[in-house]
Design a protein around this motif. Structure first.
Motif, PDB file in Angstrom:
ATOM      1  N   PHE A  60       0.815  -1.224   0.000  1.00  0.00           N
ATOM      2  CA  PHE A  60       0.000   0.000   0.000  1.00  0.00           C
ATOM      3  C   PHE A  60       0.848   1.273   0.000  1.00  0.00           C
ATOM      4  CE2 PHE A  60      -3.930  -2.121   0.182  1.00  0.00           C
ATOM      5  CZ  PHE A  60      -4.941  -1.178   0.099  1.00  0.00           C
ATOM      6  N   GLY A  61       2.080   1.174  -0.480  1.00  0.00           N
ATOM      7  CA  GLY A  61       2.939   2.355  -0.536  1.00  0.00           C
ATOM      8  C   GLY A  61       3.243   2.950   0.822  1.00  0.00           C
ATOM      9  N   LEU A  62       3.106   2.146   1.876  1.00  0.00           N
ATOM     10  CA  LEU A  62       3.206   2.702   3.231  1.00  0.00           C
ATOM     11  C   LEU A  62       4.636   3.055   3.642  1.00  0.00           C
ATOM     12  CD1 LEU A  62       0.545   0.564   5.124  1.00  0.00           C
ATOM     13  CD2 LEU A  62       0.497   3.035   4.721  1.00  0.00           C
ATOM     14  N   GLU A  63       5.630   2.431   3.032  1.00  0.00           N
ATOM     15  CA  GLU A  63       7.007   2.783   3.385  1.00  0.00           C
ATOM     16  C   GLU A  63       7.311   4.222   2.967  1.00  0.00           C
ATOM     17  OE1 GLU A  63      11.340   0.673   3.115  1.00  0.00           O
ATOM     18  OE2 GLU A  63      10.251   0.895   1.236  1.00  0.00           O
ATOM     19  N   ASN A  64       7.021   4.555   1.698  1.00  0.00           N
ATOM     20  CA  ASN A  64       7.220   5.931   1.237  1.00  0.00           C
ATOM     21  C   ASN A  64       6.310   6.905   1.972  1.00  0.00           C
ATOM     22  OD1 ASN A  64       9.203   6.098  -1.079  1.00  0.00           O
ATOM     23  ND2 ASN A  64       7.932   4.408  -1.773  1.00  0.00           N
ATOM     24  N   THR A  65       5.098   6.464   2.262  1.00  0.00           N
ATOM     25  CA  THR A  65       4.139   7.299   2.992  1.00  0.00           C
ATOM     26  C   THR A  65       4.667   7.620   4.383  1.00  0.00           C
ATOM     27  OG1 THR A  65       2.296   6.287   1.794  1.00  0.00           O
ATOM     28  CG2 THR A  65       1.757   7.450   3.821  1.00  0.00           C
ATOM     29  N   TYR A  66       5.235   6.618   5.025  1.00  0.00           N
ATOM     30  CA  TYR A  66       5.812   6.797   6.362  1.00  0.00           C
ATOM     31  C   TYR A  66       6.936   7.836   6.327  1.00  0.00           C
ATOM     32  CZ  TYR A  66       8.724   5.610  10.433  1.00  0.00           C
ATOM     33  OH  TYR A  66       9.492   5.662  11.570  1.00  0.00           O
ATOM     34  N   PHE A  67       7.849   7.709   5.352  1.00  0.00           N
ATOM     35  CA  PHE A  67       8.937   8.682   5.232  1.00  0.00           C
ATOM     36  C   PHE A  67       8.397  10.093   5.030  1.00  0.00           C
ATOM     37  CE2 PHE A  67      11.806   5.114   3.527  1.00  0.00           C
ATOM     38  CZ  PHE A  67      12.407   4.944   4.766  1.00  0.00           C
ATOM     39  N   ARG A  68       7.364  10.207   4.181  1.00  0.00           N
ATOM     40  CA  ARG A  68       6.852  11.536   3.868  1.00  0.00           C
ATOM     41  C   ARG A  68       6.174  12.192   5.078  1.00  0.00           C
ATOM     42  NH1 ARG A  68       7.580  16.215   2.572  1.00  0.00           N
ATOM     43  NH2 ARG A  68       5.881  17.404   1.678  1.00  0.00           N
ATOM     44  N   PHE A  69       5.336  11.437   5.788  1.00  0.00           N
ATOM     45  CA  PHE A  69       4.563  12.017   6.886  1.00  0.00           C
ATOM     46  C   PHE A  69       5.420  12.299   8.123  1.00  0.00           C
ATOM     47  CE2 PHE A  69       1.057  11.058   4.234  1.00  0.00           C
ATOM     48  CZ  PHE A  69      -0.020  11.777   4.707  1.00  0.00           C
ATOM     49  N   LEU A  70       6.555  11.631   8.217  1.00  0.00           N
ATOM     50  CA  LEU A  70       7.455  11.910   9.340  1.00  0.00           C
ATOM     51  C   LEU A  70       7.909  13.361   9.357  1.00  0.00           C
ATOM     52  CD1 LEU A  70       9.884   8.870   9.628  1.00  0.00           C
ATOM     53  CD2 LEU A  70       8.222   9.625  11.308  1.00  0.00           C
TER      54      LEU A  70
END
Length: 484
Positions: A60-70
């Motif tokens: 679900f693209g959550l790795e990139n999402t995690y980096f971005r929202f951090l």
């Protein structure tokens, strides 16, 4: 500390954790091509090809999402992590429950009616691996490259030990060995040994990162509104990831079903040699991606992006020349001779993978400006090109037509890179004309050297040395900056 030096040290540490396990896998590649017939090797690679597409969906693209929202304003890092992990756990658990109930049906549809256990083991592998994605990303974000590397190394050592035991040392007279092998052989065959070893190593990987779950993840830190935002951001990335997985694996899936398992076995084995370039890309990305997001708000961010991408391309081309210049040596040491009929795909796939690596680094711009949908559109363009080449391949499928999917990979990733650069110039990517000219010259020079190596095989070593000397001279100032 100098930017380049810090980046280099971080990348080297990550390389140990990522590249060393991959190198061990390449050692096993020689073993597998000896032990397995080409048609058996085809079954082994086909299962991984199918699973990568599923993992692309579940991530679900959550790795990139995690980096971005951090690094967004007013976002609590612990809440972002807990929310992301809980989303991933819910998605993966739902997948596992549904898949177990449908194991027989899915294995039959894929052509594995007699081996539903392959699919059951892979469902568990996919479940364990996907819920480990964010904890492993957490280690990268929190500057714990040593812990990250140790987990990866333990993972591959466990898998390696089990494979060696199952294939080589299982016939000893110890009661445990006899009992254990009887149990394994009661539900699978020797191809399934690899999947079983992978399943156990993935489970141990989950145990190793479990302390992160216990310390950092709680229901109280789950934020519903944040979860919706993260999913909205991640779904376009997920679609792009699925498109990438199809680009990478559709050829192998179709060659198996349209030509033969024998041809697919040879194609898949040579494809793994070409994936040396993917190894370089991944190692570079592990060290650079968190840095990209941290630098996104700095006034000099564009300068650093340009320099790092330029360096990536420079070393990628050096890597390309050295691998292509020594293909015969790699093939002799890593793959049995019966698989060598697909050697011509290696330079094509490698250059396609380099295009993909450049695309991946440039694609950071649309993630930073919160427009991941751009990547989705471009990935769909690439997937469409892949489909077109593979449709042509299906209609003229012969023993030699496996070159068509290889050119499809090259064209797909090349087209994606061109579209991304044209699109990105409107938003973020403002490479100066001098750097663009230099990059084009480097590409032409590297391709010329590879062409000459193929024509003048006796001058192979001298041509490679000449290439390195010229590159060292042309880029001496930039290379000096790396070691300051």
């Amino acid at each position: 500390m100098n930017l380049y030096k810090k980046l280099a040290i971080q990348t080297i540490i990550y390389s140990i954790g990522f590249a060393l396990p991959k190198i061990i896998n390449y050692v096993f590649l020689k073993f597998f091509t000896i032990v397995f017939k080409r048609e058996e090797f085809s079954l082994y690679t086909d299962m991984y090809a199918l699973s990568f597409i599923v993992i692309g969906f579940l991530s679900f693209g959550l790795e990139n999402t995690y980096f971005r929202f951090l690094y967004k304003k007013n976002c609590n890092k612990e809440i972002v992590f807990s929310t992301g992990v809980i989303i991933q756990l819910l998605i993966s658990s739902f997948f596992l429950i549904i898949s177990i109930f449908l194991t027989k049906n899915l294995s039959s549809i894929a052509g594995y009616y007699h081996h539903p256990e392959y699919f059951l083991m892979f469902f568990l592998i996919i479940f364990f691996d996907t819920i480990c994605i964010l904890p492993m990303a957490w280690l990268r974000v929190n500057d714990k490259p040593i812990q990250y590397s140790i987990i990866n190394i333990v993972n591959v050592l466990v898998q390696s030990f089990l494979i060696i035991f199952l294939f080589l040392y299982s016939k000893n007279s110890l009661f445990f060995s006899i009992f254990f092998m009887r149990w394994i052989n009661s539900f699978t065959d020797k191809i399934g040994y690899i999947f079983f070893a992978n399943m156990i190593s993935s489970l141990i990987n989950l145990f190793l990162i479990f302390p992160i779950f216990l310390k950092k993840v709680t229901i109280k830190k789950f934020n519903k509104d944040l979860a919706i935002k993260m999913l909205s951001y991640g779904i376009p990335i997920m679609i792009g990831t699925i498109s990438f997985s199809i680009n990478e694996n559709l050829d192998k899936i179709l060659i198996k079903r349209c030509i033969s398992d024998e041809i697919n076995g040879a194609y898949s084995a040579c494809y793994k040699i070409a994936s040396f370039m993917s190894l370089y890309i991944k190692v570079f990305r592990l060290g650079i991606e968190p840095f990209f997001f941290k630098k996104s708000k700095d006034s000099d961010a564009i300068y650093y992006y340009e320099e790092i991408i330029y360096i990536f391309i420079l070393f990628g081309l050096i890597f390309y020349v050295l691998i292509c210049g020594n293909i015969n040596m790699f093939m002799r040491f890593l793959i049995e001779k019966k698989y060598h009929i697909a050697i011509p795909i290696i330079p094509i796939i490698m250059m396609g993978n380099l295009f993909l690596g450049i695309y991946t680094n440039l694609s950071i711009f649309y993630k930073i400006i919160d427009k991941p949908i751009i990547g989705t559109y471009i990935s769909l363009i690439g997937m469409l090109i892949t489909f077109l080449f593979n449709v042509i391949f299906i209609f003229i499928s012969t023993n030699n037509s496996f070159m068509i999917p290889a050119w499809g990979t090259f064209t797909s990733y090349g087209s994606m890179l061109i579209v991304l650069y044209i699109w990105g110039k409107k938003f973020f990517l403002q490479f100066c004309n001098k750097k663009i000219t230099n990059i084009i010259i480097h590409f032409i020079f590297a391709l010329f050297i590879v062409f000459m190596i193929k024509r003048e095989i006796k001058l192979n070593f001298l041509l490679q040395i000449l290439y390195l000397i010229i590159i060292l001279f042309l880029e001496r100032n930039r290379l000096k900056n790396l070691i300051k």
